[in-house]
Design a protein around this motif. Structure first.
Motif, short mmCIF file in Angstrom:
data_model
loop_
_atom_site.label_atom_id
_atom_site.label_comp_id
_atom_site.label_asym_id
_atom_site.label_seq_id
_atom_site.Cartn_x
_atom_site.Cartn_y
_atom_site.Cartn_z
N TRP A 17 29.02 117.52 -42.22
CA TRP A 17 27.93 117.60 -41.26
C TRP A 17 26.58 117.41 -41.95
CZ3 TRP A 17 24.46 121.87 -39.67
CH2 TRP A 17 23.90 121.66 -38.40
N LEU A 18 26.44 117.98 -43.16
CA LEU A 18 25.18 117.90 -43.89
C LEU A 18 24.91 116.50 -44.42
CD1 LEU A 18 25.29 121.24 -45.91
CD2 LEU A 18 23.65 120.64 -44.12
N ASN A 19 25.93 115.70 -44.62
CA ASN A 19 25.75 114.39 -45.21
C ASN A 19 25.12 113.39 -44.24
OD1 ASN A 19 26.70 115.04 -47.72
ND2 ASN A 19 28.81 114.46 -47.26
N THR A 27 20.71 122.52 -43.24
CA THR A 27 20.91 123.52 -44.30
C THR A 27 20.26 124.84 -43.91
OG1 THR A 27 20.92 121.76 -45.97
CG2 THR A 27 20.54 124.00 -46.75
N ALA A 28 19.07 124.77 -43.33
CA ALA A 28 18.38 125.98 -42.89
C ALA A 28 19.17 126.72 -41.81
CB ALA A 28 16.98 125.63 -42.37
N LEU A 29 19.80 125.97 -40.93
CA LEU A 29 20.61 126.58 -39.87
C LEU A 29 21.80 127.34 -40.47
CD1 LEU A 29 21.51 127.00 -36.92
CD2 LEU A 29 22.69 124.79 -37.07
N ILE A 30 22.49 126.71 -41.40
CA ILE A 30 23.65 127.34 -42.02
C ILE A 30 23.24 128.63 -42.75
CG2 ILE A 30 25.40 127.06 -43.82
CD1 ILE A 30 25.58 124.10 -43.01
N GLU A 31 22.11 128.59 -43.45
CA GLU A 31 21.62 129.78 -44.14
C GLU A 31 21.27 130.89 -43.14
OE1 GLU A 31 21.49 130.57 -47.40
OE2 GLU A 31 22.67 128.72 -47.62
N SER A 36 22.10 136.13 -40.58
CA SER A 36 22.05 136.84 -39.29
C SER A 36 23.43 137.22 -38.78
CB SER A 36 21.34 135.98 -38.24
OG SER A 36 22.05 134.77 -38.04
N ASN A 37 24.47 136.71 -39.47
CA ASN A 37 25.85 136.97 -39.05
C ASN A 37 26.12 136.51 -37.62
OD1 ASN A 37 28.45 137.87 -39.67
ND2 ASN A 37 28.11 139.88 -38.73
N ILE A 38 25.53 135.37 -37.25
CA ILE A 38 25.71 134.78 -35.92
C ILE A 38 26.71 133.62 -36.03
CG2 ILE A 38 24.57 133.23 -34.26
CD1 ILE A 38 22.29 135.15 -34.11
N SER A 39 27.62 133.56 -35.09
CA SER A 39 28.62 132.49 -35.06
C SER A 39 28.28 131.50 -33.95
CB SER A 39 30.02 133.07 -34.80
OG SER A 39 30.41 133.93 -35.85
N LEU A 40 28.42 130.21 -34.26
CA LEU A 40 28.23 129.14 -33.28
C LEU A 40 29.51 128.33 -33.20
CD1 LEU A 40 24.69 127.86 -34.39
CD2 LEU A 40 25.21 129.50 -32.58
N VAL A 41 29.88 127.95 -32.00
CA VAL A 41 31.11 127.18 -31.78
C VAL A 41 30.74 125.89 -31.07
CG1 VAL A 41 33.38 127.12 -30.70
CG2 VAL A 41 32.49 129.27 -31.63
N GLN A 42 31.17 124.75 -31.61
CA GLN A 42 30.87 123.47 -30.98
C GLN A 42 32.11 122.94 -30.26
OE1 GLN A 42 28.33 120.91 -33.12
NE2 GLN A 42 28.96 119.03 -32.06
N GLU A 78 19.39 126.14 -33.56
CA GLU A 78 19.45 127.51 -33.05
C GLU A 78 18.69 128.51 -33.90
OE1 GLU A 78 23.23 125.45 -31.60
OE2 GLU A 78 21.95 125.45 -33.40
N ASP A 79 18.51 128.23 -35.19
CA ASP A 79 17.78 129.16 -36.04
C ASP A 79 16.33 129.32 -35.58
OD1 ASP A 79 17.58 126.46 -36.86
OD2 ASP A 79 16.66 127.08 -38.74
N THR A 80 15.83 128.29 -34.86
CA THR A 80 14.49 128.38 -34.26
C THR A 80 14.57 128.83 -32.80
OG1 THR A 80 13.63 126.62 -35.69
CG2 THR A 80 12.42 127.07 -33.65
#
Length: 354
Positions: A17-19, A27-31, A36-42, A78-80
């Motif tokens: 995904w990052l490539n 990268t910021a989202l993954i960090e 935050s220990n938040i899970s996202l499902v696509q 989502e991090d924003t």
């Protein structure tokens, strides 16, 4: 061994995904997810948080608690967005629509704990400038829950259709069958789902692949307002029901189960073409239980064999049932092709499947 392969695949997905584009923000989202220990499902083109979120007790929020968020910059995630919309009140769910490249599609949906909190979010964030030049558009979601399937075969009854839709999609509440407004001898179904999310996922799943049901092409769309008005005023006609004429004289419709393979057998016999020889090969599973297969059918006195690909709902069928349903679909397709080739002679034979 299988568990190890799945673990290796899962570990490689973030790097894949990052490539692609927008690497810095990804990268910021993954960090942010780690901290935050938040899970996202696509799933099916949208990435989801919650439904329910951690610590949620009780039922899902009522109708009217979801908002639509538009005019988003495609590179933010989502991090924003989630912290911004959580600043108004507790989120039950957040859904960001995604492209294949990993950018967002410019819009999202947020569901709050109540209609009152949703109203506050609309008031506070309705013209919020999330980036220079990007003022968000925020309004109440229409929460469409009803789909319209048009062009369904006239011999498929309500029970069969409902069983197919329950297997293919989730959240089906009601299925109503009416005569098509656009095609003679075809039917239209209005399918109500238990949420907008379920209806949207169902629409996407039904639109994927070859949209045929027992050999008939059908369309999928949100229930149109003009059709809704006709439904509410009782102006929609009862569903069509038609069978080959040769059977109508012998068997009552209540006891007859249409068999396209037998109809093609009788048709080839009447036209003196010889009997079809079927070769069907199942290839792979698709989304929501679809099975893809290829077919090759030779009719002795027809110039060329009939070949192609098709889908059927069959992940829970035994092999003999899969093969028989595939033959049914193929036989319907062949009869349509023969109708084009033989014209009046075909129609005079008493079989019409268009």
């Amino acid at each position: 061994m299988e568990q190890r392969k799945r673990a290796e695949t899962a570990a490689s997905e973030p790097q894949i995904w990052l490539n692609s584009v927008n690497r810095k923000n990804k990268t910021a989202l993954i960090e942010w997810m780690r901290h935050s220990n938040i899970s996202l499902v696509q799933v099916n083109g949208q990435r989801m948080y919650g439904a329910p979120p951690p610590g949620w007790l009780g039922d899902a929020p009522p109708h009217g608690s979801e908002i639509f968020i538009g005019n988003l910059p495609q590179e933010i995630y989502e991090d924003t967005l989630i912290p911004l919309f959580q600043s108004v009140g507790k989120l039950y769910e957040f859904r960001l629509m995604m492209t294949f490249s990993g950018l967002n599609r410019g819009f999202a949906y947020a569901r709050y704990s109540s209609r009152r909190v949703a109203d506050q979010a609309i008031a506070q964030l309705g013209s919020y400038e999330i980036q220079p030049g990007f003022k968000m558009f925020v309004c109440r979601s229409t929460e469409k829950c009803e789909l319209m399937l048009d062009g369904l075969p006239g011999f498929m009854d309500h029970t069969v259709l409902e069983d197919i839709l329950v297997k293919m999609t989730t959240g089906v509440e009601t299925v109503s069958l009416y005569a098509s407004l656009t095609s003679d001898m075809k039917n239209m179904a209005i399918v109500k789902y238990n949420s907008h999310k379920a209806a949207a996922l169902a629409k996407k799943s039904l639109c994927e692949g070859n949209r045929t049901m027992y050999g008939c092409l059908f369309t999928v769309d949100w229930l149109q307002q003009s059709v809704r008005m006709k439904l509410q005023s009782g102006m929609l006609a009862k569903p069509n029901f038609f069978l080959p004429q040769s059977y109508n004289k012998q068997v009552t419709p209540e006891k007859f189960t249409p068999n396209a393979v037998e109809c093609l057998h009788l048709l080839c016999e009447k036209l003196k073409l010889g009997q079809p020889v079927y070769q069907i090969k199942f290839l792979r599973h698709g989304n929501c239980g679809w099975l893809r297969f290829s077919y090759w059918v030779q009719i002795p006195k027809h110039e060329v064999p009939f070949t192609g690909y098709a889908w059927l709902v069959g992940d829970k069928l035994i092999p003999t049932e899969k093969y028989q349903q595939a033959k049914e679909m193929v036989a319907l397709r062949i009869m349509k092709e023969l109708e084009k080739s033989w014209g009046p002679l075909f129609l005079n034979s008493g079989y019409s499947w268009s």
